[in-house]
Motif scaffolding. Sequence first.
Motif, PDB file in Angstrom:
ATOM      1  N   THR A  16       8.467   3.652  22.444  1.00  0.00           N
ATOM      2  CA  THR A  16       9.462   2.786  21.807  1.00  0.00           C
ATOM      3  C   THR A  16      10.864   3.120  22.316  1.00  0.00           C
ATOM      4  O   THR A  16      11.680   2.238  22.580  1.00  0.00           O
TER       5      THR A  16
ATOM      6  N   ASP B 146       4.141  -2.445  18.512  1.00  0.00           N
ATOM      7  CA  ASP B 146       3.496  -1.148  18.475  1.00  0.00           C
ATOM      8  C   ASP B 146       2.100  -1.291  17.872  1.00  0.00           C
ATOM      9  O   ASP B 146       1.824  -2.284  17.222  1.00  0.00           O
TER      10      ASP B 146
ATOM     11  N   TYR C 152       8.804  -6.114  21.107  1.00  0.00           N
ATOM     12  CA  TYR C 152       8.008  -4.909  21.308  1.00  0.00           C
ATOM     13  C   TYR C 152       7.037  -4.750  20.153  1.00  0.00           C
ATOM     14  O   TYR C 152       7.446  -4.725  18.989  1.00  0.00           O
TER      15      TYR C 152
END
Length: 503
Positions: free
Chosen positions: A107, A165, A163
């Motif tokens: 990240t 995760d 993004y």
Amino acid sequence: MEEFFSKKYGNQIKLGVIGSRPEEARTAEEGDETTESPLDLEFDYLPRDIKKYLDRFVVRQEDAKKVLATAICDHYNHIRRCSANVPCKEYSKQNIIMLGPTGVGKTYLVRTIADLIGVPFVKADATKFSETGYVGGDVEDLVRELVQKADGNVRLAEYGIIYLDEIDKIATPANILGRDVSGGGVQRGLLKLMEETEVSLRTPFDLTSQLQAAMEFQSKGKVTRQVINTRHILFIVSGAFNRLPDIISKRLGGKAIGFNAEGRRAPKDEDWFREVKSVDFIEYGFESEFVGRLPVVVACHELGVDDLFEIMKNSEGSIMRQYVNAFEAYGIELSYTDAGLYRIAERAYEEHTGARSLVGVCERIFREYKYHLPHSAVKRLELTERLVDHPDEVLEEILQSARALRLRELEAALDSIAGEWSQKNDIEIRLHPEAARILSRRAYESGERPEEIFAGIFRDYEHGLNLIRGAEGIRFEITPEVVHDPKAALDEWIRSYYVSREK
Ligand SMILES: Nc1ncnc2c1ncn2[C@@H]1O[C@H](COP(=O)(O)OP(=O)(O)OP(=O)(O)O)[C@@H](O)[C@H]1O
Ligand SMILES: [Mg+2]
């Protein structure tokens, strides 16, 4: 507008209307979405520049840095060509899968890149979507969030980075019973976004946006359909992919991949990751179209003790800076020895949560220090190996010696306050050392200033002191008894003063 963006995002990005003829500019201002008013994205980084920038913050992960830097450059160079009104050729977007254990910088890498190039960045856990019932609407929230991050600038949001995760958690492996069926739905929802779709900025469920639409209708007599196109949004997904090494090794027929021959170390997850192919992701439980939309695969490495040490000592985002700043706010100077930092790295490594554990280890070490030191006399703190191993013991010692020092300071302060008081009131008094000790302890424990403590004794003396003011040749003494019962002591002073006058 331009000024606003250059302030906010540096001069990387410029708002420019192609051709910038006044009538064109006006239609763009009115929000007519048929007018292309692309951002003139001034992207002139080379992959090496991005890597260099990442090096300042992220330790190791050389492969990931290179691959990311290259993919990002490809992506934004392509966008730049497109927005320069050159017809866009077929291009497969460089969406990225990052593999690797927790807390090793996945990240952090992406966030740092987004900061550098000044595009909005949204991060979410893929698991968030499988829990809720209806899937399509939810993944689209990610896109709407990008617009928020871009302060409402839809054009800028269209070049953002999403993004995700824990992408491995939305896999739906065929051979696992009672599998989470919604995972497949999330994959399909994401797939749509990754290809190209238009997401409405107003959801039928969002009251605010409905109100906005209503107000707009009232004032303008029409409602503009606000949509954001996902064509240029870059998707980066990541996960630990725990079962993946097994799948890869099975596909390779348990074949040694060059390093577990006799005398060599056993292969680590990251060694298997290097061999990963699309089929392995499909076997893992991803739909082939989904995998196909994520052409760039890169693995992050586990961080060793030395890496953790390096992170604390040299990386720009080091947690130690945070502590240095936190203590500095109280006027305490925190320093550290290499041995101390290394000991923390060793401790953190034992927890196997990558650099994430550094935070926890430091928090446990400094917890009591952060509470006790601010109100103590301690002005310097050195993080040593011993402090890391025995934080409570060391804190006790530090506080003890600081206390002793502070008490001595307070005694001296009280002494001089007594002296000044003597002069000002024209009464000769002396502070007995034992009384000074009692008062200094009182000041230390209550946190009151010595002036206040001293004034406290004579609070009710106003009148009585007038009687003995200017008494020549008599020295009054503040003894422990005076401290305990000032009233009785004053009576005694007055009495002895008159007795001496009688004589
Ligand atoms: N290689 C690294 N160099 C410097 N700092 C790091 C590195 N890896 C992690 N960190 C620090 O640890 C924090 C957590 O890392 P990060 O969020 O990137 O982990 P992650 O790899 O995304 O883990 P997860 O899979 O659990 O999400 C970062 O904010 C950063 O401060
Ligand atoms: Mg993460």
